[in-house]
Structure formats: C-alpha cells, structure tokens
Design an enzyme around this catalytic site. Structure first.
Site, PDB file in Angstrom:
ATOM      1  N   ASP A   1      -0.326  68.241  90.199  1.00 14.08           N
ATOM      2  CA  ASP A   1      -0.074  67.133  89.280  1.00 14.08           C
ATOM      3  C   ASP A   1      -0.711  65.896  89.910  1.00 14.08           C
ATOM      4  O   ASP A   1      -0.245  65.393  90.933  1.00 14.08           O
ATOM      5  CB  ASP A   1       1.430  66.947  89.065  1.00 14.08           C
ATOM      6  CG  ASP A   1       1.740  65.889  87.997  1.00 14.08           C
ATOM      7  OD1 ASP A   1       0.950  64.930  87.859  1.00 14.08           O
ATOM      8  OD2 ASP A   1       2.786  66.015  87.330  1.00 14.08           O
TER       9      ASP A   1
ATOM     10  N   LYS B   1      -0.138  58.067  80.885  1.00 11.20           N
ATOM     11  CA  LYS B   1      -0.003  56.982  81.847  1.00 11.20           C
ATOM     12  C   LYS B   1      -1.286  56.140  81.865  1.00 11.20           C
ATOM     13  O   LYS B   1      -1.518  55.383  80.962  1.00 11.20           O
ATOM     14  CB  LYS B   1       0.340  57.565  83.220  1.00 11.20           C
ATOM     15  CG  LYS B   1       1.513  58.580  83.168  1.00 11.20           C
ATOM     16  CD  LYS B   1       2.837  57.921  82.862  1.00 11.20           C
ATOM     17  CE  LYS B   1       3.951  58.899  82.482  1.00 11.20           C
ATOM     18  NZ  LYS B   1       4.251  59.935  83.420  1.00 11.20           N
TER      19      LYS B   1
ATOM     20  N   ARG C   1      -7.772  73.622  65.260  1.00 10.99           N
ATOM     21  CA  ARG C   1      -6.955  73.819  66.463  1.00 10.99           C
ATOM     22  C   ARG C   1      -7.806  74.202  67.666  1.00 10.99           C
ATOM     23  O   ARG C   1      -7.448  73.955  68.815  1.00 10.99           O
ATOM     24  CB  ARG C   1      -5.914  74.910  66.187  1.00 10.99           C
ATOM     25  CG  ARG C   1      -4.851  75.017  67.269  1.00 10.99           C
ATOM     26  CD  ARG C   1      -3.850  76.125  66.962  1.00 10.99           C
ATOM     27  NE  ARG C   1      -4.472  77.425  66.998  1.00 10.99           N
ATOM     28  CZ  ARG C   1      -4.338  78.370  66.063  1.00 10.99           C
ATOM     29  NH1 ARG C   1      -3.600  78.168  65.003  1.00 10.99           N
ATOM     30  NH2 ARG C   1      -4.964  79.521  66.183  1.00 10.99           N
TER      31      ARG C   1
ATOM     32  N   TYR D   1       8.038  66.139  89.834  1.00 11.99           N
ATOM     33  CA  TYR D   1       8.516  65.502  88.599  1.00 11.99           C
ATOM     34  C   TYR D   1       9.640  66.355  88.006  1.00 11.99           C
ATOM     35  O   TYR D   1       9.480  67.567  87.835  1.00 11.99           O
ATOM     36  CB  TYR D   1       7.311  65.425  87.652  1.00 11.99           C
ATOM     37  CG  TYR D   1       7.518  64.810  86.307  1.00 11.99           C
ATOM     38  CD1 TYR D   1       7.892  63.484  86.174  1.00 11.99           C
ATOM     39  CD2 TYR D   1       7.285  65.549  85.150  1.00 11.99           C
ATOM     40  CE1 TYR D   1       8.038  62.912  84.916  1.00 11.99           C
ATOM     41  CE2 TYR D   1       7.423  64.995  83.887  1.00 11.99           C
ATOM     42  CZ  TYR D   1       7.810  63.663  83.785  1.00 11.99           C
ATOM     43  OH  TYR D   1       7.951  63.115  82.537  1.00 11.99           O
TER      44      TYR D   1
HETATM   45  C1  LIG Z   1       4.958  61.183  83.067  1.00 17.15           C
HETATM   46  C2  LIG Z   1       4.610  62.294  83.983  1.00 17.15           C
HETATM   47  C3  LIG Z   1       4.412  63.582  83.504  1.00 17.15           C
HETATM   48  C4  LIG Z   1       4.627  63.945  82.048  1.00 17.15           C
HETATM   49  O1  LIG Z   1       3.817  63.267  81.155  1.00 17.15           O
HETATM   50  P1  LIG Z   1       4.276  63.086  79.635  1.00 17.15           P
HETATM   51  O2  LIG Z   1       3.044  62.673  78.944  1.00 17.15           O
HETATM   52  O3  LIG Z   1       5.370  62.072  79.646  1.00 17.15           O
HETATM   53  O4  LIG Z   1       4.780  64.429  79.174  1.00 17.15           O
HETATM   54  C5  LIG Z   1       4.042  64.557  84.390  1.00 17.15           C
HETATM   55  N1  LIG Z   1       3.896  64.295  85.705  1.00 17.15           N
HETATM   56  C6  LIG Z   1       4.082  63.063  86.201  1.00 17.15           C
HETATM   57  C7  LIG Z   1       3.884  62.831  87.654  1.00 17.15           C
HETATM   58  C8  LIG Z   1       4.458  62.025  85.365  1.00 17.15           C
HETATM   59  O5  LIG Z   1       4.665  60.810  85.873  1.00 17.15           O
END
Ligand SMILES: *Cc1c(COP(=O)(O)O)cnc(C)c1O
Length: 382
Positions: A172, A197, A47, A100
């Site tokens: 973010d 993404k 971990r 988000y």
């Molecule tokens: C998709 C997304 C997230 C979250 O990511 P996950 O891997 O789906 O939890 C956070 N911030 C933004 C801007 C996103 O597009």
C-alpha cells in the site's frame, strides 16, 4: 514531472483540445458479424475499458515504472483486488501489524472465510520475515509508513526474503505516492494506492489503482475482470485532472508538513511527532535511503492530559477539519487510538494521539490555529 503533463492525452487525436474527451458507454458496436466474431478493435464493452479509463491507466503506468495498471472504485477496492489476485484457499498471508484498519478487517473477514490464513508481523521486522515464511505463504503485504503510526519498513529486505520463497510482495503506497516511493524498483510486485487521497487531491472523488510488474500483471488483469471492477468516467476525469498538478501539490504538502512537524516538535505540550522525514524519527534512516519525499500526513502524541482536553483542542480549531480521508487541499486533524488494533506488537503511548494532514493553506495561519489549540489543550489538561 513531464510524465504527469503528457500522460494519457493526445491533442492531435482530440480535435486539438488539450484534454481527452470523457467517453461514457456500455455497449460498443461492431459493423459486421465477422468483425464481432473476430473481436476487432480495442474496445468491447464499457466495463472492460474505455478511452477514458485507458487515458488514466496510461498516465499512471508512466509513474509506476511501466507496470500494468488496473483502476478500482476506491483505494480499499484496489487493496482487496491485489489480495484476491495473489491468494486462494489454503494459502498463507503475512500482513504488517500497522496496516490500514479496513485492510485488516478484509483479512479477518473475507479472506478467512475463503480459507486464507493471515499472520501479522512487526513493521520493523526487515529481512527476518524469512523466519515467518511457510511453504504456503503466497504473499507478503507491506504498508510504509504504517497507517496512523508511520513506521517505515525495510521494503527491499522484506521483498528479498519473500522472493526467495516465491511469495508475492504487495504494498500500500498511498502515503508516498509513486512520485516519492517507486515501489516496483524496491521489489514490490503489486503496488496499490488510494487515488482518493493525493491523486484526486480535492476531496471530491473516490478511486484507487493497482499496478503489477510482469510476473503478476496477468493475475491482476484477470482478477480485475472477474470482479467486474470499473470506475465512472467523471471520477476518472477528476483523477486525471488531479494527476496534472500532483507533483506541485505534493511538494507543497511536503514542505508545509515538515514545517508544522518541526514546530510541533518544539512545543512543550507535544511528547512525540511521528513523521519519517524528521531526523528524530526511528524510521528516518530507512526513509532517507528509499524515499525521495514525504507527504503531508503525520501524527503527534501529546503529553498526558485530562479527559476532554483533546476535544477542547480539536473542537476549537478553525482551519483543521475533523474527518476521514486526507490528501485534499484542506488540513485535517483527527484523534485516533491504535492501542487495541495491533496484535503482533504493542503500541502504548502515554498520551493521546492525533493524526494531522497539512493542506495548502498558509503555514503561518495553520501554526496560529494549532498554537491556540495547544493552549486550549494545556488549559484543559490540568
Ligand atoms: C484511505 C486509504 C485507503 C483506502 O482508500 P479509499 O479510497 O478510502 O477506499 C487505503 N490505504 C490507505 C493507506 C489509506 O489511507
């Protein structure tokens, strides 16, 4: 991007193989009680890090300007990690109104229960965020461009105001990735990204990461350990594989996305294209000043039409899938309604809104698909 090719691998230590082996493991053995008591060696327990997680962290560190990197099992887990690393009971958080939505839900749910108060602010606030700072404001959270609606924020101005009051700046940075926006160079203390993404890039993995500069590196590591966050080796391997081609994929997403966005701007059915790299976009000047590229995600507002017209358009699309997430090789189109999400600003388009992700298909094919879709929209819109 040489760093993307070199990061996290050392063929000389991998029997000559180009890629690092996948190490699975929980228990790590010591030879003697003396070694165990002295905690010798880099690894102590699965971990807490493995050669596989180290490989990805080392590679990400290179593209995050040398900042400390922690992996999380999803992008949202990286977001909550950053918030929990900087906030505690009695603290105040300034959160961008275009955030988000699951991040907002975390603030309204868990952070509120923990006694953290959140105030939402207008994404265009810039340095005037100073007026919202309170003595107990511990963090200012930015997301640029904003989720769904793509407002670009003046991150350096916000960071200047936050740092003047000793608050952390969290960002973010999923849309641009560290390749097109160097968050730490623009004053961000903790940058978070959904690797789900563009890092993964193939719609086959959930992963996230957070990176912290010196002042917050300790808090990030400690909170990461306390929460028990770790990622399975196969998912890390997929992310590491995605990383090697991130720059070439992004360049294609950028070029194809801009071509589609410009074409949509010229269409009579389209009222507005929300894409920061279009000269017509309100965020263009800031985007140009601070970003070195754009990804393939943007949104459009259609001219008002009858109920059902959006379904007529989207249901018939052959190349655009209808689904969450983005950043993969495939194009996506999803209708959204951000009108009832915002609390600090009013967001009231006159027509329906659709978010598009432009994938790696031939752009001509995508335009033909959209052209037929817009014709269906116009016919059904009345
Ligand atoms: C998709 C997304 C997230 C979250 O990511 P996950 O891997 O789906 O939890 C956070 N911030 C933004 C801007 C996103 O597009």
């Amino acid at each position: 991007m040489t760093d993307l090719v070199l990061g996290g691998r050392d063929p000389g230590a991998q029997f000559g193989f180009v890629n690092p082996p996948i190490v699975r493991g929980s228990t790590v053995l010591w030879q003697t009680v003396e070694d165990y008591r002295a905690v010798t060696g880099r690894y102590t327990y699965g971990r807490r890090g493995t050669p596989t997680s180290d490989a990805l962290c080392d590679a990400l560190k290179r593209i995050e300007g040398g900042a400390e990197v922690a992996l999380a099992p999803s992008g949202l887990a990286a977001v909550t990690l950053a918030l929990l690393a900087t906030l505690g009971t009695g603290d105040h958080l300034l959160m961008v109104d275009s955030v988000y939505e699951p991040t907002r839900r975390f603030c309204e749910g868990m952070l509120r229960r923990l006694g953290v108060e959140t105030t939402y602010y207008d994404p265009s606030i810039g340095g005037q965020i100073a007026d919202l700072m309170r003595p107990n404001t511990k963090a200012v959270y930015v997301e640029s461009p904003g989720s769904l609606t793509f407002e670009v924020q003046d991150v350096p101005a916000i960071a200047g105001a936050a740092h003047a009051r000793a608050a952390a700046v969290i960002m973010d940075n999923t849309w641009a990735t560290p390749l097109y926006f160097n968050a730490h160079d623009h004053g961000v203390d903790i940058a978070v990204s959904a690797g789900t993404k563009y890092l993964g890039g193939h719609a086959d993995v959930m992963i996230g990461w957070a990176s912290a500069n010196g002042a917050y590196a300790g808090a990030l590591k400690e909170t990461h350990g306390a929460l028990g966050l770790c990622v399975g080796p196969d998912d890390i391997f997929l992310a590491l594989r995605g990383l090697r081609t991130l720059a070439v994929r992004l360049a294609h997403h950028q070029a194809a996305g801009l071509r589609v966005a410009r074409w949509l701007e010229s269409r009579p059915e389209v009222a507005r294209v929300m894409h920061p790299a279009l000269e017509s976009d309100p965020g263009y000047a800031l985007w140009r000043r601070d970003f070195s590229g754009a990804s393939g995600l943007f949104a459009i507002e259609l001219k008002p039409g009858a109920t059902g017209a959006v379904a007529a358009m989207l249901n018939g699309l052959e190349l655009f899938g209808l689904g969450y997430s983005w950043g993969g090789f495939e194009s996506l189109a999803i209708p959204f309604d951000a009108r009832n999400i915002r609390t600090a600003t009013r967001w009231a388009p006159e027509g329906p809104t659709i978010r598009l992700h432009i994938g790696l298909e031939d752009v001509g094919d995508l335009l033909a698909d959209l052209e037929a879709g817009l014709a269906r929209y116009a016919a059904a819109a009345g």
